[in-house]
Motif scaffolding. Structure first.
Motif, PDB file in Angstrom:
ATOM      1  N   LEU A   1       0.819  -1.213   0.000  1.00  0.00           N
ATOM      2  CA  LEU A   1       0.000   0.000   0.000  1.00  0.00           C
ATOM      3  C   LEU A   1       0.852   1.262   0.000  1.00  0.00           C
ATOM      4  O   LEU A   1       0.463   2.277  -0.591  1.00  0.00           O
ATOM      5  N   ASP A   2       2.014   1.216   0.647  1.00  0.00           N
ATOM      6  CA  ASP A   2       2.879   2.392   0.687  1.00  0.00           C
ATOM      7  C   ASP A   2       3.310   2.799  -0.726  1.00  0.00           C
ATOM      8  O   ASP A   2       3.390   3.981  -1.051  1.00  0.00           O
ATOM      9  N   ASN A   3       3.578   1.801  -1.564  1.00  0.00           N
ATOM     10  CA  ASN A   3       4.003   2.083  -2.934  1.00  0.00           C
ATOM     11  C   ASN A   3       2.873   1.909  -3.947  1.00  0.00           C
ATOM     12  O   ASN A   3       3.107   2.002  -5.159  1.00  0.00           O
ATOM     13  N   GLU A   4       1.679   1.632  -3.443  1.00  0.00           N
ATOM     14  CA  GLU A   4       0.487   1.485  -4.286  1.00  0.00           C
ATOM     15  C   GLU A   4       0.724   0.516  -5.438  1.00  0.00           C
ATOM     16  O   GLU A   4       0.522   0.826  -6.611  1.00  0.00           O
ATOM     17  N   CYS A   5       1.159  -0.685  -5.082  1.00  0.00           N
ATOM     18  CA  CYS A   5       1.414  -1.697  -6.098  1.00  0.00           C
ATOM     19  C   CYS A   5       1.186  -3.089  -5.519  1.00  0.00           C
ATOM     20  O   CYS A   5       1.058  -3.263  -4.304  1.00  0.00           O
ATOM     21  N   ALA A   6       1.121  -4.055  -6.403  1.00  0.00           N
ATOM     22  CA  ALA A   6       1.005  -5.461  -6.017  1.00  0.00           C
ATOM     23  C   ALA A   6       2.055  -6.254  -6.775  1.00  0.00           C
ATOM     24  O   ALA A   6       2.390  -5.918  -7.926  1.00  0.00           O
TER      25      ALA A   6
END
Length: 510
Positions: free
Chosen positions: A127-132
């Motif tokens: 979530l911090d880097n908005e990625c999966a």
């Protein structure tokens, strides 16, 4: 293109299909013990009945039984399988969920089909880097399901998103209904771990957006397995919008619906999606899923708006008025999640639903400039009338991505060939109007011979040189994407002789 049945009288001739359908070729059989050491006994399929399960992707018109099927579960296993193939000069074909519609995952009869469907872990939701970070076998919709509790989702959404895999989306650069506002797969991939055709594991990009240097991620996404296999994928997550509204607007003609689309875009409104279906597609959807579209509609638009609530409310009022000005006789906004889902169910079931009104059909995929939609749809109607072949239209109207469904009866002699002619003529129309032979389904085997209609010989040669930089031995998904003299009847280009750079000693020709 895709059909519910192969060519009447038998399956279509396919690359690498030697007719060896009942036994693994001897050269491959010798490798089976090594493959079992790598992937385990349950990860290697040699039984004819098991291999035939994989003889096509979603495009059943082209079929070829793979020589052997392997199902790795780790990057190390993928790399070991590909190194073994490279060592013995054995071709391999990557395959995900098998939902593709261009025969891009068509097996090689004397090669390895490398199936990544067992690599289906979501490794991280950051979530911090908005990625999966996910493995290639993860279903597209599962990323959104994992991210939704945190207020995020994964934007690219092919109609098959419940089952199609992210690895396949990367291979084909898949789009979906919401690509109008949010872009295609390539716009959401930040990093890739790939296994090259030499069996090397390479990292491209990472979690940070906008990697410097050559855009190798951009080149790899959409390369249809010809440059290697993605084994780990880092994708961007998008914040869930504050408000989403889905509209259904009905028209008495396709032209009126097209005018509404142009008016919406011209007004400076950018919906997340604008989809159109004609009367035949509506009829099929109603029979299949009872989606309750307005009776008597010659065309419907599905328009979705999302963003800040105040902005969406203003856009809703504007779009409703623009549809009315274009001649809509009914426009309704979904009153809640259930009604919104039903509207989308009609659109997203359209391909399969056509089976309710036709025993066989071809799914085509081409793009035209949005301003040419009216003319091209009129020409498609004329082609249909002249040939006696019905065509149902369902497409991403906002970006001119057509998905005409060419209907025919495969028990009628010659009907399949006539349908294929109409399908090819539709692609020619797209090219004639400055469009493309594919928007999101890829080229694969099915459209490779159309590539020279779009690109000159020098461009195709450049594509081939780039491909061979990754795969000089030509073992990675061979005879896909680019035309070959054997399959397409093309005159060989500079590959047939000595390239000027080779002659001068500046380059090596493989």
């Amino acid at each position: 293109m895709a059909t519910t049945a192969p060519r009447p009288g038998g399956s279509a001739r396919t690359p690498g299909d030697s007719g060896a359908r009942d036994r693994t070729p001897a050269a491959l059989a010798a490798l089976v013990p090594r493959l079992r050491e790598i992937c385990g006994a349950d990860g290697v399929l040699t039984d004819p009945s098991q291999r035939r399960v994989y003889e096509s992707d979603g495009l059943t018109y082209h079929r070829s039984t793979p020589g052997v099927v392997v199902m790795p579960t780790t990057t190390d296993q993928v790399a070991a399988v590909i190194r073994l193939c490279a060592e013995h000069g054995v071709p391999y074909v990557p395959r995900g969920a098998g939902t593709g519609l261009s025969a891009g995952a068509l097996p090689h009869a004397e090669g390895v089909l490398l199936v990544t469907s067992r690599m289906r872990r979501i490794l991280e939701i950051d979530l911090d880097n908005e990625c999966a970070v996910v493995e290639p076998g993860v279903a597209n919709l599962d990323i959104t399901r994992a991210a939704a509790p945190h207020g995020y989702y994964y934007a690219p959404d092919p109609s098959s998103q419940q089952v199609c895999s992210v690895g396949g989306n990367v291979a084909e650069n898949s789009g979906g209904a919401h690509c109008l506002k949010y872009g295609f797969t390539v716009n959401h991939v930040r990093g890739l771990e790939i296994v090259t055709p030499a069996g090397e594991v390479v990292e491209l990009g990472g979690k940070a957006p906008g990697a410097h240097g050559y855009d190798l991620i951009g080149a790899f996404v959409g390369s249809e397995g010809t440059l290697g296999v993605a084994t780990r994928i880092t994708v961007s997550l998008t914040r869930s919008p504050e408000k989403t509204v889905t509209l259904l607007s009905a028209f008495t003609s396709l032209d009126a619906g097209g005018q509404a689309v142009s008016a919406i875009i011209a007004a400076g409104v950018l919906p997340s999606a604008i989809e159109m279906m004609d009367a035949l597609a509506i009829e099929a959807a109603e029979r299949a899923v009872a989606c309750d579209y307005p009776a008597g509609a010659a065309a419907v638009l599905v328009v979705e708006l999302d963003g800040p609530a105040a902005e969406v409310d203003a856009q809703l009022e504007r779009v409703t008025a623009l549809c009315a000005d274009a001649g809509s006789f009914e426009t309704r906004a979904a009153s809640g999640a259930e009604e919104r889902a039903l509207i989308w169910k009609g659109r997203k079931s359209a391909f399969a639903a056509v089976g309710r009104i036709s025993p066989a059909y071809i799914v085509q995929d081409g793009v035209v400039p949005r301003t040419a939609l009216g003319e091209v749809l009129g020409r498609i109607a004329a082609l249909s009338a002249e040939s006696g072949i019905r065509v149902a239209n369902v497409f991403h109207a906002g970006d001119g991505n057509l998905h005409p469904l060419v209907l025919f009866d495969d028990t009628e002699p010659g009907a399949g060939e006539r349908a294929e002619e109409v399908s090819g003529a539709i692609l020619d129309l797209c090219i004639e109007h400055g469009g493309s032979i594919t928007g999101e389904h890829g080229v694969g085997v099915d459209k490779a011979c159309k590539m020279p209609r779009m690109y000159d010989g020098a461009s195709l040669e450049t594509f081939d040189l780039f491909r061979r930089a990754f795969d000089p031995a030509g073992i990675a998904n061979p005879e896909k994407l680019l035309p070959t003299p054997r399959l397409c009847g093309e005159r060989p280009g500079v590959r047939a002789g000595v390239h000027p750079l080779v002659e001068s000693g500046e380059a090596e020709q493989f």
